[in-house]
Design an enzyme around this catalytic site. Structure first.
Site, short mmCIF file in Angstrom:
data_model
loop_
_atom_site.label_atom_id
_atom_site.label_comp_id
_atom_site.label_asym_id
_atom_site.label_seq_id
_atom_site.Cartn_x
_atom_site.Cartn_y
_atom_site.Cartn_z
CG ASN A 162 -1.82 -1.33 1.14
OD1 ASN A 162 -3.00 -1.01 0.44
ND2 ASN A 162 -1.57 -2.26 1.89
CD GLU A 163 4.71 1.82 -2.82
OE1 GLU A 163 5.15 2.45 -1.61
OE2 GLU A 163 5.56 0.90 -3.19
N PRO A 164 2.14 5.18 -0.93
CG PRO A 164 4.04 6.70 -0.73
CD PRO A 164 3.68 5.20 -1.08
CB SER A 166 -2.75 3.28 -0.06
OG SER A 166 -1.64 2.87 -0.79
CB THR A 181 8.42 0.38 -3.33
OG1 THR A 181 8.18 1.11 -2.27
CG2 THR A 181 8.59 -1.03 -2.83
#
Length: 640
Positions: A162-164, A166, A181
């Site tokens: 869940n990246e920035p 999300s 990432t």
């Protein structure tokens, strides 16, 4: 009262945090929690539903669970698992697949039924991903939800993938991976360009439904993002901050990962403290930099307004504290890293005698010596010390394949020019070209190619050490066995490495040892190399008299510097010495421009080195000390 003090200590923390002395201690605690859950569910005839994570963070947890299975009879027959995520696309048999990871580290080593294992499918057709993700969610819900969810935290603040950006209610879905990432994963794939751009991940909302959420983080390189997740404001830019909304979460940290939390980093802001010499120095440096005022200009009011009133009351007035700390910092600065002969050395970082010391600089990779402490290296040689350098590993991993062909072509052409037999070289060259045509990302090179790459780096290291001023007999290539062994197995013995290091130390009998103390090195080699040196010295101290006069100094690499309050020896460099250091770094041509493993910093190594040392000098100047072009910093290891 104890409860009140705990609340006071943690008042900046928005989630429960437990800190353990080490990663091992913390991992065993988490494993015991999981084992207790499994046994409790077994006793009640129920299934234990576990949400599992991958990566380096949970490995020791899985090792302890495997140990309990093999040695204590812990059964996983009633366990159902759901993994957080998987790269997309990704074949389950690939080395980088989380299926491979879980089998290797847990599933193939315990008695869990294969049908109870659930990992997102990286081979699903793109048009079927949404339906697949919905079914994944439904399967979790049908089992009553996750009993416990393990999490790590990425340096972007991601949990799972869940990246920035999300959403807090997001479910299992296909996501695009953040560039950072992918850079962090690049070593496992042989380069960022081979890291998938997408992944299937459980959502933040899915994670939130777990009855218990345990986020684990280890080491200093996670400290900054941990602080933001624990003490920062909730933000979609740092998805881990959403965990502040959960009543079922706990952060499990080791001391390194917790080091920037307020109660550890600036404890005087959180609670009453005992003002030790170290803490006083740290606090005064912090206050000076925070207010952008030289130390000698700080006032009682500055102390009182910034949580340091007790310090002024105990040790004040401010002027007395300022003078004391200023003098301590001033005494760290010396132009004589080997000690200045024929002077009173009471307040100097190094001993005056012997005037000419035996010194050995251990360099984990063939360029760490000049990148990390090249100016000091040059100064030691210029000042007449008997300086040795030991390159601990070949560094053969970090050479481009193109360079191998270039060097082999040179050897072939040279053989033709002198009318020599080139059969062997021609054969190696042909085999190398054929191998590179079909080489897979992150595939280990054959031994002969690793040898060629190692020789390339060896030649560069010799050129750099000669440029510094070392005679050839003082240049040592250890080529420690662990470096190549770990390419094929993570379970290796370091005994050969330790014995070889002991032999070299006995040969040199140094009064000074310089070693890499950059334990946050993202590739881990620096820490392994330091541990080998430390164990060698500890063993020698039991038998060899010369070790009583041997000091161990630590330097840091291209990644970051020691904080000012920790520095015990600061070597200022002139503009001319900075240039000489740069030219020494340039001898490592294979690492110039774009190295194979640049980390997450796009700057070249020589630029990082110059920026780091100039930044250190600038901080000293901001504190009110002299204005130097650059400063290289060292911390002395205390054996007793």
């Amino acid at each position: 009262m104890a409860r009140l003090n705990l609340l006071e200590e943690t008042r900046f923390e928005k989630v429960p945090v437990t800190v353990y002395p080490s990663q091992s201690d913390a991992s065993i605690h988490v494993a015991n929690r999981i084992a207790s859950l499994i046994k409790e569910k077994q006793a009640n005839g129920e299934k234990a539903v576990l949400g599992l994570a991958t990566g380096a963070t949970p490995v020791k947890v899985y090792q302890e669970l495997v140990r309990q299975h093999k040695e204590e009879g812990l059964s996983f027959q009633n366990v159902v698992t759901f993994n957080l995520d998987e790269y997309f696309p990704m074949q389950p048999t690939a080395d980088q697949s989380y299926v491979t990871f879980m089998k290797k580290n847990l599933f193939d080593l315990i008695d869990i039924p294969a049908e109870n294992i659930n990992i997102p499918d990286g081979t699903i057709d793109i048009n079927q991903v949404q339906a697949y993700c919905e079914a994944y969610e439904q399967k979790i819900s049908a089992l009553g939800g996750l009993d416990i969810q393990l999490l790590g935290i990425g340096r972007t603040g991601h949990i799972g993938f869940n990246e920035p950006g999300s959403a807090p209610n997001s479910g299992t879905r296909l996501v695009t991976l953040d560039d950072l990432t992918r850079r962090d994963a690049s070593r496992g794939f042989g380069g960022k360009e081979y890291v998938p751009t997408k992944a299937i991940t459980m959502g933040v909302g899915t994670i939130f439904k777990a009855k218990e959420i345990v986020l684990m983080a280890w080491n200093e390189n996670k400290a900054e993002i941990v602080k933001k997740a624990v003490e920062g404001e909730m933000s979609p830019e740092i998805p881990a901050t959403y965990l502040q909304l959960s009543n079922n979460v706990e952060f499990i940290l080791d001391e390194g990962a917790a080091s920037l939390l307020t109660r550890f980093d600036t404890p005087w802001l959180a609670h009453d403290v005992v003002w030790t010499e170290f803490l006083t120095k740290k606090a005064v440096v912090w206050l000076s930099l925070k207010l952008n005022k030289a130390i000698l200009k700080l006032t009682d009011e500055d102390y009182n307004n910034n949580g340091m009133a007790e310090l002024v009351t105990e040790q004040g007035p401010a002027y007395n504290i300022n003078i004391k700390i200023f003098n301590e910092l001033q005494r760290t600065i010396t132009g004589w890293p080997g000690g200045k002969p024929n002077v009173d050395d009471t307040n100097r970082p190094e001993r005056a005698e012997p005037a000419h010391k035996n010194a050995i600089l251990f360099s984990p990779h063939p360029d760490d010596d000049v990148i990390s402490m090249g100016g000091t290296f040059i100064r030691l040689a210029d000042q007449g010390h008997n300086v040795h350098v030991a390159y601990q590993t070949s560094g053969n991993t970090a050479v481009w394949d193109d360079d191998v062909l270039r060097y082999l072509e040179f050897v072939q052409d040279f053989a033709v020019a002198i009318d020599d037999d080139q059969g062997i070289t021609s054969k190696i060259y042909t085999e190398a070209r054929e191998f590179f045509k079909t080489k897979k990302p992150n595939q280990v090179d054959p031994e002969i190619i690793r040898t060629v790459k190692g020789l390339i780096r060896k030649g560069e290291a010799i050129a750099g050490a000669r440029f510094v001023g070392l005679p050839d007999e003082n240049i040592h290539f250890q080529n420690l066995p662990f470096y190549d062994r770990t390419k094929f197995s993570k379970e290796v013995s370091f005994e050969d490495d330790i014995l070889q290091t002991m032999e070299l130390l006995r040969k040199v009998k140094p009064q000074q040892v310089f070693a890499a103390g950059d334990f946050a090195d993202p590739h881990g080699t620096h820490k392994v190399c330091f541990d080998i040196i430390l164990e060698a010295l500890l063993r020698l101290r039991k038998t060899d008299e010369w070790t009583k006069d041997c000091w161990l100094w630590l330097y840091r690499g291209a990644w970051h510097e020691y904080p000012i309050h920790e520095i015990e020896m600061a070597i200022p460099l002139s503009p001319q010495e900075v240039k000489r250091k740069r030219l020494a770094i340039f001898k490592h041509q294979s690492q110039k421009d774009v190295p194979v493993f640049p980390g997450d910093d796009p700057r070249e190594f020589w630029v990082r080195a110059e920026d780091r040392t100039s930044d250190t000098a600038a901080l000293y100047h901001k504190l009110g000390l002299a204005d130097y072009e650059a400063i290289e910093a060292f911390v002395r290891w205390k054996f007793d």
